[in-house]
Each structure stands twice: as structure tokens, then as C-alpha cells.
Write an enzyme that holds these catalytic residues in place. Structure first.
Site, PDB file in Angstrom:
ATOM      1  N   CYS A 500       0.812  -1.119  -0.123  1.00  0.00           N
ATOM      2  CA  CYS A 500      -0.052   0.045  -0.026  1.00  0.00           C
ATOM      3  C   CYS A 500       1.038   1.252  -0.059  1.00  0.00           C
ATOM      4  O   CYS A 500       0.864   2.021   0.948  1.00  0.00           O
ATOM      5  CB  CYS A 500      -0.903   0.054   1.130  1.00  0.00           C
ATOM      6  N   ASP A 501       1.766   1.306  -0.908  1.00  0.00           N
ATOM      7  CA  ASP A 501       2.412   2.454  -0.975  1.00  0.00           C
ATOM      8  C   ASP A 501       2.828   2.997  -2.809  1.00  0.00           C
ATOM      9  O   ASP A 501       3.041   1.835  -3.325  1.00  0.00           O
ATOM     10  CB  ASP A 501       3.852   2.131  -0.559  1.00  0.00           C
TER      11      ASP A 501
END
Length: 636
Positions: A500-501
Site C-alpha cells: 500500500c505505497d
């Protein structure tokens, strides 16, 4: 396929260029590996390796190590030096060491030491934990152990213990205070050390690691400090302990001219010190032997403009020439090549778990009587595109899209209208790009359509865990499908990981001899896995990864070639990846407490009648199974 050849695939992905003779594309369109440089006809089909991995119940992603490549690289560097030394009539020997900071994995170190034993190939350490490892694994009394890095009393004491064990353990002094600490400690323990002196080089490297050389280098002694150290040793009647002169101008050296310059300076300093009465035996040229990540054979940060043979010849002949001119003995040559030893042997193989395609969304675009004029205008562009010049069509579409965005914020457009308009916008861009002629393709805005329309293939791994350098320093690593290379790749895409980046993606790709922001891949087929390999990950990437999003280490599969085995290979060992439980424990979570807590909450719902008892047991078991399982996505 009739319109696509293996040669075209090779030109696109450059496998032969960066593969160093180990990797190629087979006639069946699969990546082939020839891991033993002495037996180039024994090849392994990578698709067969992955199929066997899956058949054995091993989940991807996985690190695949071809240990024969490690052995080959160790043999090549040692034999190349030996051959050149003989041809040059050089009077010293080659005494190479592997710097374990490049890859501290036990299996890697063991393989290198086993392959290097006939050559008395040694190890290099740069910290106390690394020193403790090399003390256990370098038990060859003829092989060197070179100790770099900053040192405290414990570090020095461990090194002196190595001398007590009759090892050729050389303590390289990085700063003068280390010598002041070493001298009384050695006398107190009654141990005679082998001492090396590291010089700060005047020659400065280039590229990402230029800061490790020059006057502002982090490590090393100036010439004045070296002379002070020599005088200090002379005062203590320990000058005979000075055995080695060390220099290092940087990692991944791309330009052979910098290497020649550094060797000339280092050899000259060695000769002058010998003339001062310092009976040095070794000249350590450090690391820096590069590899050709991008296959361009150039001076880019990710390449090199020389071969291993040229590198070795320039080192041997360069040192010989200076020593002969200065009339001093030829030193034994030490090099600390790590990247060149390990990079090729390891790759990450992962499955693509999804696609993000801005122009591929299905939506009902049929017209309604009361739809907004912006939607009608966009539909006209969508249906009647042939009557517009490509740039005019693009400009109008972009204008309608911006106006629609403003209208939506003011509540003028409905959700369905915005969805229709957005879907048509992306399809118009795709249509423009497909129909571009040579003249229009050079218009800047239209030229950028390729990147705008590129898909994102979601790859089941973490950049931060398995390819940290691509994110941290912009390192280029080859990424190639392991099969279907006999088919034309028709989808331009970039690779995004499952973290999640927004930084969790590869941003540089080798396409031919250029570096691009995306790369052609094949269309994903329903119910058929698509596997890609991230290659040349054996140096640093195996040990530098972090646990961003708590994604842990990958499962490792160790492969050896053997011509009596089916497919000319066998899987020798599987090292399980980090479980979710272990990752959480590393972050100081008590997973036993977590499991008990979740079970307690499930039992509470059972007592309240919200869950059936059997269902509660299933949920409890599932939670515990996930704790014991992989941190990566499971694809059934």
C-alpha cells in the site's frame, strides 16, 4: 507466431546482453539457464523449474538461486587472474576475498567458500556480526580474512582470536585511533596482528557511489596519517606487522579508465611505502568490479564498458608496470569483488495477480435524452473520431474532461454521466494512439499517450523487500516474462507491487538499449498464470529488504544442474519464507496472545448465537492458519 521471432524477443528484452552467458531465450519461448560455465550445453528451462515449484506446493513469489552460477563466477575470477598473472610473468599471487555484506546468506557463503577452496579464496567482513560469521566459515589457513569497517575493542579482540586460530586475518585500519587501540590490546594478549592500512584515494570515482572515494571519503587514512601510522608501528617494533595496503574507489565501477587510474595510484603508494622500509605483502584493490545490468556495455550507472578479462589485465599489468619502474617486489593482489560474484545467481519469480488499465473499463455508454452537453460532445469525439486531426481530437477530449471535472464538483453532472464521460475519454486516447502516423507521433502531447495508456500489472511481491535498490537508488534490474517469449508482447505496462505505497513499483525498464518507463508484456489470459522474473538480484537485494506492510522474506528455492536429472536440474533445498507470525513477532507482537484474543471474541459471538459453534471453530482455525502462512497473496 508468424509476426514475431525469438530474435525480436532478444532484441526487446536483451537477455543475452545482460545474461553474461548464463541466461538466454529458448526456441520454445522460455527463459533458459546455462549455470555451469564449463558445461554450456547443459541448460535448464525456467518454466519447468517454476512448474516443479508449484507442483511441490511451494507458493510464489520465490527467490530461485542457481548455485552453479555462484561456483562459476568464483572459478572465473580466480582462473582469469591466474592466467593473466602467468602471461604477464607477474611474481605475486591472486588472493581474492568475497565481501559478505553483498550477500550474507549462509547458503551463499558456504557455496562460495566451497567453490573457492582450491584457489584459497577468502572472505571479507565489515562488522562484528560479519566477523563472527567469517570466523566460523573461513577455516582455510591459506585463505585471507580481510576486516574492514569501523572497529571497537571487541571487534579487534575477535580478530586477534582469529590470529590465535592460525588464520590469515588482516585488520585494516580505517582511522588512526583504531591503531592506537590495537597496539596495546595485541601486546596485552600476546598476539601478533596482521595489519592493513586503508588509503583515501585522490582519484575520484563517478556514479552513485562516487562518495566512497576522494578526500571526503568516509573511510581511510590520508597519506600523512599513513606515514604517522608507519612511524607509530616502527616505535612499537611492530612495523613488520604491516602486511597490506588497501584502497577502494566505489561500487559498480562503470568506466575502465577510472579503474586504471586507481590501480596506478594505489600501486605507486604501495611502491613508495615499500621503499620506506614497510615490507608489505598484499595490495588490496577493493571492490567495484561491475556487471552489465542494462546490457548496454556503456558507462551508465547500471552497466560497464569492459569485460572481466580486461579488468583483470588492467589490474595485473598496471601494478606490474609501476612496481617494475620503482624496482620493488610485486605484491600479492587482493580484490573484494562481491556484486560480480553473486548478482547473476539469484532471481525473483512472481505471478501477476491483476491488471490496472485506464482504458479497459467496461461501462454502458448508451445515450439518454437528458444527458449533459459535455457527455454528448465527448460521445461525438468518440464515435466520429476519423474526421478530426489527432491533436485536435486530443485537445477537445482533454478540454471536455476538465470541464466535466469542474461540473461534477459543482453537482451538475451525475455519477453515471461522469462515468460515461471518463470511460469515453480513455477510449478516445487509446484510439488516437493506435491510429497515430509518423508525423503525428512526434507531437509531444501525443507522444506521451503511450505512457498515459500503459497498464499496470500487479506483481505478487514487495519492491521494498525484494528489489530495494530499484526504489532507493534507481537501480535498473532486468524484468522479463519467463515464458511466451515466442509470442509478440502487445501490452505496454509497468510493474506495481502489492504494498500500500505509491512508491511500490518499478520505474525503469530495459527495452532494447534504452531505459523506459514501461515495457511490452503479453496479454493476460483468463485462468492461465503469467510469471515474470526479476533478474540479477543476488547482490544486496537478498539482504537489504525491509518489511514494509509486513511483507516478509520470500521462500527460497535452491536449484542445481545435473545432466542425469529430468530437465537437467534438481531442487536441492527449499527455505520457507517468513510467515505472518514471524513477521509480527519481529515487530514485538505476541501472536499467541493475538490468537487467544481473536478466539475469545469468536467464542463470545457463538455464545450470543450470532455464530454456530462449528462455524466459530472454522473461523478460529482460519485465523491461526493465516498466522502460520505466507505474508504474500495466495493464488488458488
Amino acid at each position: 507466431m508468424a509476426d514475431w521471432t525469438i530474435d525480436q524477443a532478444e532484441e526487446l528484452y536483451g537477455v543475452n546482453r545482460w545474461g553474461a552467458g548464463y541466461f538466454s531465450i529458448g526456441e520454445n519461448g522460455n527463459i533458459k539457464i546455462a549455470p555451469n560455465h564449463r558445461l554450456p550445453d547443459i541448460t535448464i528451462d525456467m518454466r519447468e523449474v517454476v512448474d516443479e515449484i508449484i507442483a511441490e506446493g511451494i507458493e510464489l513469489p520465490a527467490v530461485i538461486r542457481f548455485h552453479d552460477i555462484l561456483r562459476s563466477q568464483v572459478e572465473i575470477i580466480n582462473e582469469t587472474f591466474s592466467k593473466c598473472i602467468e602471461e604477464a610473468e607477474y611474481k605475486g599471487k591472486y588472493c581474492g576475498v568475497f565481501p559478505i555484506k553483498v550477500n550474507q546468506m549462509r547458503e551463499v557463503v558456504e557455496e562460495i567458500m566451497d567453490a573457492g577452496e582450491p584457489y584459497n579464496y577468502g572472505l571479507e567482513a565489515g562488522s562484528k556480526p560479519e566477523l563472527m560469521a567469517v570466523m566460523a566459515y573461513n577455516d582455510n589457513p591459506e585463505a585471507l580474512t580481510v576486516l574492514n569497517g569501523y572497529k571497537d575493542k571487541d571487534y579487534l579482540t575477535l580478530a586477534l582470536l582469529g590470529r590465535q586460530l592460525k588464520r590469515k586475518m588482516i585488520i585494516v585500519v580505517e582511522k588512526f585511533s583504531e591503531l592506537e587501540m590495537l597496539i596495546p590490546l595485541a601486546k596485552q594478549l600476546g598476539v601478533e596482528p596482521m595489519i592493513g592500512l586503508r588509503s583515501k584515494m585522490m582519484v575520484r570515482s563517478s556514479g552513485k557511489w562516487a562518495g566512497s572515494s576522494g578526500d571526503r571519503a568516509k573511510f581511510g587514512l590520508s597519506i600523512a596519517e599513513i606515514l604517522n601510522a608507519i612511524e607509530r608501528l616502527r616505535e612499537e617494533d611492530m612495523l613488520h606487522c604491516a602486511k597490506l595496503l588497501h584502497f577502494h574507489i566505489g561500487s559498480q565501477l562503470s568506466d575502465i579508465r577510472k579503474i586504471k587510474e586507481a590501480v596506478s595510484e594505489g600501486a605507486r603508494l604501495y611502491a613508495k611505502l615499500v621503499q620506506e622500509g614497510v615490507e608489505l605483502e598484499y595490495l588490496d584493490i577493493g571492490g567495484g568490479l561491475g556487471i552489465d545490468y542494462d546490457g548496454t556495455s556503456s558507462t551508465t550507472d547500471s552497466s560497464r564498458n569492459y569485460s572481466t578479462e580486461e579488468y583483470v589485465a588492467d589490474v595485473v599489468w598496471g601494478i606490474k608496470q609501476v612496481c617494475d619502474l620503482e624496482n620493488v617486489p610485486h605484491p600479492n593482489i587482493v580484490s573484494e569483488s562481491g556484486r560480480a560474484m553473486t548478482a547473476h545467481h539469484s532471481c525473483v519469480v512472481s505471478n501477476i495477480v491483476g491488471e490496472v488499465n485506464p482504458s479497459g473499463t467496461d461501462f454502458d455508454l448508451s445515450a439518454t435524452e437528458d444527458e449533459h452537453i459535455l457527455v454528448k460532445n465527448m460521445r461525438d469525439l468518440f464515435i466520429n473520431g476519423a474526421q478530426y486531426h489527432p491533436q485536435e481530437r486530443y485537445n477537445d477530449a482533454a478540454g471536455y474532461k476538465q470541464s466535466a471535472y469542474e461540473a461534477f464538483k459543482l453537482g451538475i453532472l451525475s455519477l453515471k454521466e461522469m462515468a460515461k464521460l471518463d470511460t469515453m475519454y480513455w477510449r478516445i486516447l487509446a484510439d488516437i494512439h493506435t491510429g497515430l502516423d509518423e508525423e503525428s507521433a512526434f507531437i509531444q502531447e501525443l507522444d506521451e499517450l503511450e505512457d498515459m495508456l500503459a497498464s499496470q500489472y500487479l506483481c505478487n511481491f514487495s519492491i521494498f523487500q525484494s528489489a530495494a535498490d530499484t526504489w532507493a537508488i534507481g537501480q535498473v534490474l532486468p524484468i522479463v516474462p519467463i515464458s511466451r517469449l515466442d509470442e509478440k508482447p502487445e501490452v505496454r505496462c509497468s510493474i506495481a507491487d502489492i504494498t500500500c505505497d505509491s512508491d511500490g513499483k518499478l520505474s525503469k525498464y530495459i527495452e532494447g538499449t534504452e531505459i523506459r518507463e514501461n515495457i511490452p508484456m503479453h496479454k493476460l489470459k483468463k485462468d492461465e498464470a503469467y510469471h515474470v522474473g526479476l533478474f540479477l538480484t543476488g547482490a544486496y537485494q537478498d539482504v537489504m529488504g525491509d518489511m514494509h506492510n509486513l511483507f516478509g522474506r520470500l521462500t527460497e528455492v535452491h536449484v542445481y544442474c545435473h545432466d542425469d536429472e529430468p530437465g537437467d536440474f534438481y531442487i536441492e533445498e527449499v527455505v520457507p519464507g517468513t510467515s505472518a507470525e514471524k513477521v509480527l513477532t519481529t515487530m514485538q507482537y505476541n501472536t499467541e496472545y493475538m490468537a487467544k484474543t481473536v478466539k475469545k471474541h469468536i467464542d463470545r459471538q457463538v455464545r450470543k448465537g450470532h455464530l454456530q459453534p462449528r462455524e466459530g471453530v472454522r473461523w478460529t482455525n482460519f485465523y491461526e492458519k493465516c498466522l502460520a502462512g505466507s505474508t504474500y497473496l495466495r493464488v488458488d
